[in-house]
Design a protein around this motif. Structure first.
Motif, PDB file in Angstrom:
ATOM      1  N   MET A  91      19.704 -14.577  44.329  1.00 51.08           N
ATOM      2  CA  MET A  91      18.454 -14.070  43.767  1.00 51.08           C
ATOM      3  C   MET A  91      18.537 -12.593  43.396  1.00 51.08           C
ATOM      4  O   MET A  91      18.104 -12.179  42.317  1.00 51.08           O
ATOM      5  N   ALA A  92      19.087 -11.772  44.296  1.00 55.86           N
ATOM      6  CA  ALA A  92      19.180 -10.340  44.022  1.00 55.86           C
ATOM      7  C   ALA A  92      20.007 -10.083  42.761  1.00 55.86           C
ATOM      8  O   ALA A  92      19.643  -9.250  41.921  1.00 55.86           O
ATOM      9  N   GLN A  93      21.117 -10.806  42.602  1.00 52.48           N
ATOM     10  CA  GLN A  93      21.957 -10.624  41.427  1.00 52.48           C
ATOM     11  C   GLN A  93      21.248 -11.094  40.168  1.00 52.48           C
ATOM     12  O   GLN A  93      21.420 -10.512  39.095  1.00 52.48           O
ATOM     13  N   ALA A  94      20.432 -12.131  40.302  1.00 52.49           N
ATOM     14  CA  ALA A  94      19.692 -12.638  39.142  1.00 52.49           C
ATOM     15  C   ALA A  94      18.714 -11.591  38.626  1.00 52.49           C
ATOM     16  O   ALA A  94      18.578 -11.395  37.417  1.00 52.49           O
ATOM     17  N   PHE A  95      18.044 -10.899  39.531  1.00 55.65           N
ATOM     18  CA  PHE A  95      17.082  -9.903  39.084  1.00 55.65           C
ATOM     19  C   PHE A  95      17.756  -8.616  38.627  1.00 55.65           C
ATOM     20  O   PHE A  95      17.144  -7.794  37.944  1.00 55.65           O
ATOM     21  N   GLU A  96      19.040  -8.451  38.958  1.00 58.05           N
ATOM     22  CA  GLU A  96      19.802  -7.330  38.401  1.00 58.05           C
ATOM     23  C   GLU A  96      20.030  -7.524  36.904  1.00 58.05           C
ATOM     24  O   GLU A  96      20.231  -6.549  36.175  1.00 58.05           O
ATOM     25  N   VAL A  97      20.049  -8.778  36.457  1.00 61.18           N
ATOM     26  CA  VAL A  97      20.142  -9.062  35.020  1.00 61.18           C
ATOM     27  C   VAL A  97      18.756  -9.362  34.460  1.00 61.18           C
ATOM     28  O   VAL A  97      18.612  -9.985  33.410  1.00 61.18           O
ATOM     29  N   TYR A  98      17.708  -8.935  35.186  1.00 66.71           N
ATOM     30  CA  TYR A  98      16.327  -8.981  34.727  1.00 66.71           C
ATOM     31  C   TYR A  98      15.848 -10.402  34.440  1.00 66.71           C
ATOM     32  O   TYR A  98      15.234 -10.677  33.402  1.00 66.71           O
ATOM     33  N   ALA A  99      16.158 -11.302  35.367  1.00 66.86           N
ATOM     34  CA  ALA A  99      15.667 -12.671  35.241  1.00 66.86           C
ATOM     35  C   ALA A  99      14.142 -12.687  35.250  1.00 66.86           C
ATOM     36  O   ALA A  99      13.502 -11.941  35.996  1.00 66.86           O
ATOM     37  N   PHE A 100      13.571 -13.535  34.424  1.00 66.99           N
ATOM     38  CA  PHE A 100      12.118 -13.679  34.376  1.00 66.99           C
ATOM     39  C   PHE A 100      11.617 -14.395  35.619  1.00 66.99           C
ATOM     40  O   PHE A 100      10.554 -14.069  36.154  1.00 66.99           O
ATOM     41  N   ASP A 101      12.397 -15.362  36.101  1.00 61.52           N
ATOM     42  CA  ASP A 101      12.015 -16.101  37.300  1.00 61.52           C
ATOM     43  C   ASP A 101      13.265 -16.706  37.930  1.00 61.52           C
ATOM     44  O   ASP A 101      14.317 -16.829  37.295  1.00 61.52           O
ATOM     45  N   TYR A 102      13.120 -17.096  39.189  1.00 62.10           N
ATOM     46  CA  TYR A 102      14.225 -17.666  39.961  1.00 62.10           C
ATOM     47  C   TYR A 102      13.645 -18.797  40.809  1.00 62.10           C
ATOM     48  O   TYR A 102      12.900 -18.553  41.759  1.00 62.10           O
ATOM     49  N   MET A 103      13.949 -20.033  40.437  1.00 62.71           N
ATOM     50  CA  MET A 103      13.402 -21.207  41.118  1.00 62.71           C
ATOM     51  C   MET A 103      14.502 -21.867  41.947  1.00 62.71           C
ATOM     52  O   MET A 103      15.577 -22.175  41.421  1.00 62.71           O
ATOM     53  N   VAL A 104      14.231 -22.071  43.214  1.00 59.49           N
ATOM     54  CA  VAL A 104      15.222 -22.650  44.122  1.00 59.49           C
ATOM     55  C   VAL A 104      14.951 -24.149  44.278  1.00 59.49           C
ATOM     56  O   VAL A 104      13.846 -24.568  44.623  1.00 59.49           O
ATOM     57  N   LYS A 105      15.981 -24.953  43.977  1.00 65.41           N
ATOM     58  CA  LYS A 105      15.874 -26.410  44.122  1.00 65.41           C
ATOM     59  C   LYS A 105      15.862 -26.790  45.612  1.00 65.41           C
ATOM     60  O   LYS A 105      16.546 -26.137  46.406  1.00 65.41           O
ATOM     61  N   PRO A 106      15.148 -27.848  45.980  1.00 64.15           N
ATOM     62  CA  PRO A 106      14.216 -28.610  45.131  1.00 64.15           C
ATOM     63  C   PRO A 106      12.886 -27.887  45.031  1.00 64.15           C
ATOM     64  O   PRO A 106      12.375 -27.386  46.022  1.00 64.15           O
ATOM     65  N   PHE A 107      12.355 -27.790  43.841  1.00 63.31           N
ATOM     66  CA  PHE A 107      11.067 -27.133  43.655  1.00 63.31           C
ATOM     67  C   PHE A 107      10.061 -28.146  43.114  1.00 63.31           C
ATOM     68  O   PHE A 107      10.418 -29.168  42.524  1.00 63.31           O
ATOM     69  N   LYS A 108       8.793 -27.850  43.329  1.00 63.18           N
ATOM     70  CA  LYS A 108       7.735 -28.728  42.845  1.00 63.18           C
ATOM     71  C   LYS A 108       7.602 -28.585  41.334  1.00 63.18           C
ATOM     72  O   LYS A 108       7.849 -27.525  40.769  1.00 63.18           O
ATOM     73  N   LEU A 109       7.185 -29.654  40.686  1.00 61.35           N
ATOM     74  CA  LEU A 109       7.043 -29.626  39.235  1.00 61.35           C
ATOM     75  C   LEU A 109       5.993 -28.600  38.795  1.00 61.35           C
ATOM     76  O   LEU A 109       6.101 -28.021  37.716  1.00 61.35           O
ATOM     77  N   GLU A 110       4.998 -28.377  39.668  1.00 59.62           N
ATOM     78  CA  GLU A 110       3.976 -27.376  39.341  1.00 59.62           C
ATOM     79  C   GLU A 110       4.583 -25.985  39.183  1.00 59.62           C
ATOM     80  O   GLU A 110       4.071 -25.143  38.448  1.00 59.62           O
ATOM     81  N   ARG A 111       5.691 -25.771  39.882  1.00 58.28           N
ATOM     82  CA  ARG A 111       6.386 -24.475  39.800  1.00 58.28           C
ATOM     83  C   ARG A 111       6.897 -24.242  38.386  1.00 58.28           C
ATOM     84  O   ARG A 111       6.788 -23.130  37.847  1.00 58.28           O
ATOM     85  N   VAL A 112       7.449 -25.283  37.774  1.00 56.87           N
ATOM     86  CA  VAL A 112       7.944 -25.170  36.400  1.00 56.87           C
ATOM     87  C   VAL A 112       6.774 -24.956  35.443  1.00 56.87           C
ATOM     88  O   VAL A 112       6.850 -24.128  34.528  1.00 56.87           O
ATOM     89  N   THR A 113       5.699 -25.684  35.675  1.00 55.79           N
ATOM     90  CA  THR A 113       4.524 -25.565  34.811  1.00 55.79           C
ATOM     91  C   THR A 113       3.982 -24.141  34.822  1.00 55.79           C
ATOM     92  O   THR A 113       3.654 -23.577  33.765  1.00 55.79           O
ATOM     93  N   LYS A 114       3.896 -23.541  36.000  1.00 52.01           N
ATOM     94  CA  LYS A 114       3.385 -22.169  36.109  1.00 52.01           C
ATOM     95  C   LYS A 114       4.303 -21.176  35.410  1.00 52.01           C
ATOM     96  O   LYS A 114       3.840 -20.235  34.753  1.00 52.01           O
ATOM     97  N   THR A 115       5.614 -21.374  35.555  1.00 53.08           N
ATOM     98  CA  THR A 115       6.564 -20.483  34.891  1.00 53.08           C
ATOM     99  C   THR A 115       6.451 -20.590  33.380  1.00 53.08           C
ATOM    100  O   THR A 115       6.447 -19.578  32.671  1.00 53.08           O
ATOM    101  N   LEU A 116       6.334 -21.810  32.864  1.00 53.51           N
ATOM    102  CA  LEU A 116       6.186 -22.008  31.420  1.00 53.51           C
ATOM    103  C   LEU A 116       4.893 -21.373  30.910  1.00 53.51           C
ATOM    104  O   LEU A 116       4.866 -20.786  29.820  1.00 53.51           O
ATOM    105  N   GLU A 117       3.833 -21.478  31.687  1.00 58.06           N
ATOM    106  CA  GLU A 117       2.563 -20.881  31.284  1.00 58.06           C
ATOM    107  C   GLU A 117       2.671 -19.357  31.229  1.00 58.06           C
ATOM    108  O   GLU A 117       2.163 -18.712  30.317  1.00 58.06           O
ATOM    109  N   ARG A 118       3.353 -18.764  32.208  1.00 54.90           N
ATOM    110  CA  ARG A 118       3.558 -17.324  32.204  1.00 54.90           C
ATOM    111  C   ARG A 118       4.373 -16.901  30.989  1.00 54.90           C
ATOM    112  O   ARG A 118       4.088 -15.883  30.345  1.00 54.90           O
ATOM    113  N   ILE A 119       5.406 -17.684  30.674  1.00 52.96           N
ATOM    114  CA  ILE A 119       6.243 -17.381  29.515  1.00 52.96           C
ATOM    115  C   ILE A 119       5.411 -17.455  28.236  1.00 52.96           C
ATOM    116  O   ILE A 119       5.500 -16.587  27.361  1.00 52.96           O
TER     117      ILE A 119
END
Length: 257
Positions: A91-119
């Motif tokens: 996660m720390a390395q992902a945000f060093e390349v300015y990731a918009f989000d970082y989702m850890v599997k297994p994640f709920k489908l609502e998590r993807v929906t919220k990320t898409l809405e933010r995007i």
């Protein structure tokens, strides 16, 4: 749809690609351009489709997601990167390349929906920005230097350009080159590294706000939220804008407070 947000998925697990594919197909305003099984394929798809969003795993054959992220940002730093991975220790390395989000599997489908809405919100309907007013000392320094003295020489394949620092609004990495945007809609491209150009610019006027951007402090208009740790800097005199990291935003606030 022509105006939809273009998306590419990269994951070596067919099941995860299927989940993301279904979620993207249900989301309003998104079009899935293609899917990749490994990092090499992902970069080929980015080159072909120029997606605005990439969903990518961290550990993939060929190239890791982090290596791909760095290569994508050197082509277009505005590409939104969302990591969907089973490995939370990156996660720390992902945000060093300015990731918009970082989702850890297994994640709920609502998590993807919220990320898409933010995007969708930051891409299609950015919020009103905060305007920064420089403190008197900073403003005086900017005005005194306002026509930053001197010109810089830019080398490119067809020769050289001489550009007045007073005219430069924004410098950024773009398509693996360094591009200067100047007044009167002028654009200058060079094969020089961003850091090499930065070293020749007046530090009283120009501010490295992100690893891919340098901005002219005198033309900042407003700043709006973007990713989890990133903001967008809107500039006067150009329709281009820049990204600024959370740390650099705090540094900028001190300069203008």
């Amino acid at each position: 749809m022509e105006d939809d947000i273009r998306v590419v998925i990269a994951d070596d697990e067919p099941g995860m690609r299927m989940i993301l594919r279904k979620m993207i197909s249900r989301a309003e305003g998104f079009t899935l351009c293609a899917e990749a099984e490994n990092g090499t394929q992902l970069l080929q798809l980015v080159e072909r489709y120029h997606p605005q969003v990439c969903f990518l795993d961290v550990e993939m054959p060929g190239m890791t997601g982090l290596e791909c992220a760095k290569a994508i940002q050197d082509t277009d730093p505005r590409t939104i990167l969302v990591f969907a991975t089973a490995h939370d220790d990156y996660m720390a390395q992902a945000f060093e390349v300015y990731a918009f989000d970082y989702m850890v599997k297994p994640f709920k489908l609502e998590r993807v929906t919220k990320t898409l809405e933010r995007i969708r919100k930051v891409t299609l309907a950015p919020s009103e920005g905060e305007t920064l007013t420089p403190r008197s000392g900073t403003k005086a320094a900017l005005e005194a230097k306002g026509a930053a003295t001197g010109r810089i020489m830019l080398h490119h394949k067809d020769g050289v350009n001489f550009v007045s620092q007073a005219d430069i609004l924004l410098v950024q990495r773009e398509n693996r080159s360094t591009v200067l945007y100047a007044t009167q809609g002028r654009r200058f491209e060079t094969g020089e590294a961003l850091g090499d150009v930065e070293a020749r610019l007046d530090p009283a006027i120009f501010f490295r706000c992100h690893k891919s951007y340098i901005i002219n402090l005198g033309v900042i208009d407003s700043i709006t939220p973007y990713g989890r740790w990133t903001y967008v800097v809107h500039l006067t005199g150009t329709d281009r804008d820049a990204l600024i990291t959370h740390e650099k935003y705090e540094e900028l606030e001190k300069m203008f407070s």
